[in-house]
Design an enzyme around this catalytic site. Sequence first.
Site, PDB file in Angstrom:
ATOM      1  CG  ASP A 204      -2.144   1.083   1.118  1.00 14.47           C
ATOM      2  OD1 ASP A 204      -2.250   1.374  -0.227  1.00 14.47           O
ATOM      3  OD2 ASP A 204      -2.694   1.392   2.180  1.00 14.47           O
TER       4      ASP A 204
ATOM      5  CG  HIS B 207      -4.667  10.534   2.266  1.00 12.45           C
ATOM      6  ND1 HIS B 207      -6.029  10.448   3.262  1.00 12.45           N
ATOM      7  CD2 HIS B 207      -3.795   9.463   2.794  1.00 12.45           C
ATOM      8  CE1 HIS B 207      -5.586   9.471   4.134  1.00 12.45           C
ATOM      9  NE2 HIS B 207      -4.484   9.019   3.996  1.00 12.45           N
TER      10      HIS B 207
ATOM     11  NE  ARG C 251       3.407  14.670  10.611  1.00 11.09           N
ATOM     12  CZ  ARG C 251       2.980  13.814  10.095  1.00 11.09           C
ATOM     13  NH1 ARG C 251       2.712  12.683  10.577  1.00 11.09           N
ATOM     14  NH2 ARG C 251       2.619  13.776   8.765  1.00 11.09           N
TER      15      ARG C 251
ATOM     16  CD  GLU D 142      -5.550   2.930  -0.454  1.00 11.01           C
ATOM     17  OE1 GLU D 142      -4.613   2.500  -1.246  1.00 11.01           O
ATOM     18  OE2 GLU D 142      -5.417   3.107   0.829  1.00 11.01           O
TER      19      GLU D 142
ATOM     20  CD  GLN E 102      -3.982   4.222  10.966  1.00 11.17           C
ATOM     21  OE1 GLN E 102      -5.320   4.203  10.464  1.00 11.17           O
ATOM     22  NE2 GLN E 102      -3.314   4.854   9.904  1.00 11.17           N
TER      23      GLN E 102
HETATM   24 CA    CA Z   1      -4.012   2.818   2.672  1.00  6.11          CA
END
Ligand code: CA
Length: 418
Positions: free
Chosen positions: A129, A136, A145, A204, A243
């Site tokens: 990936d 994005h 951030r 995607e 994540q």
């Molecule tokens: Ca991805």
Amino acid sequence: MIKANNSELKSWIEVPENSDFPIQNIPFGVAKSGKQVFVASRIGDTVINLHKLAKLGYFDVDSDVFKSYKLNKFIKLGKSFTRQVRDEISAIFSHENAANKENDGIKSALHTISEVEMLMPVRVGDYTDFYSSEQHAYNVGCMFRDPNNALLPNWKHIPVGYHGRSSSIVVSGTPIHRPKGQQKPNNNEPPVFGPCKLLDFELEMAFVTYNGKALGQSISTKEADDYIFGMCIFNDWSARDIQKWEYVPLGPFLAKNFASSISPWIVTLDALEPFRVSGPVQEPKVFDYLQYEGNKHIDINLEVAIQPENTKEKVVSNSNYKYMYWNMNQQLAHHTVNGCNIKAGDMMASGTISGNDESAYGSMLEISWKGSKSVAMTDGSERKFILDNDTVIMRGFAQKNGVRVGFGEVRTKVLPTV
Ligand code: CA
């Protein structure tokens, strides 16, 4: 000139208006009808059994290549062969050979799409990936951030990517379960374990490769087209809360590997050639091995819809594959520059495709801006992320000079945690 791409061609098979599958497409997939499983193509709403056509003597190859649960044997034969098969299918079903309509052998190879089940088209060997949409990467950098340093220092030098999990890539129509795992919702408290609360999609596109070169050799940006078989739409399911807690220092792991969903038809790179467009100016200048010539981006309209149970779908994003910063040629050149070998049936996904406009963001993380705002569904309910029993649908097509070449859709229902 690729013969099957001739925009003047018409098929003797009926093609509904705005179909993704005119005779200029000729995609490849694997279909099941009754007990038969076969490599298939499609024109309009008609599915073509290529194993039957091969047994009739077409395609000049052992018909067993098409009597298969996966496209890998076919892909292994390489680009000149798959191109020739696509040209031959185009000729068989062209209006110039309308007499074939009365050919009993050919007729027996045709099914209507509603009669067949589409299966996982490729046995994916290795899955990679990338992270190649600037908007994005910028959005995520702003959220987590600092807007002034949103892109990490390597981003405009390297097509950033990671090696993912191939075993859990599933075809459209396969429901998935909400994953469970560790999360740390509060900075000052210990982690918790349970169902993911921030389940997201990522819009995607993915490409499927031919066999590459021997271990130790590289594929240049110029050679890359010869190693790319075709493309599909790719939904990289993401558990944002899992994540966030796990990704430092080695990147996503269980937040991604529970499932990814793909559209069932692999549209060949050949069929997409007419829709090439130029990419962005890359500044700073990239290393020599990442430079490329010609138009290597592709104009593919993309959309994402969410359909809560028992109601109509709501489109939540309209994006385009042309928004990529790094193109496939650069991704493949980068992937192999160190001598990494690729194999027939490897799959490489683009990374979430977001356009500059808010309406073109490719994930709920961005659409809801980290959960700070919600999107209204058609039944009045609201979404910041994906709820149980929601169905997420992604569609894509390219269109130019009256020819539309599309991918159909990838449609996935999210079931509760097991
Ligand atoms: Ca991805």
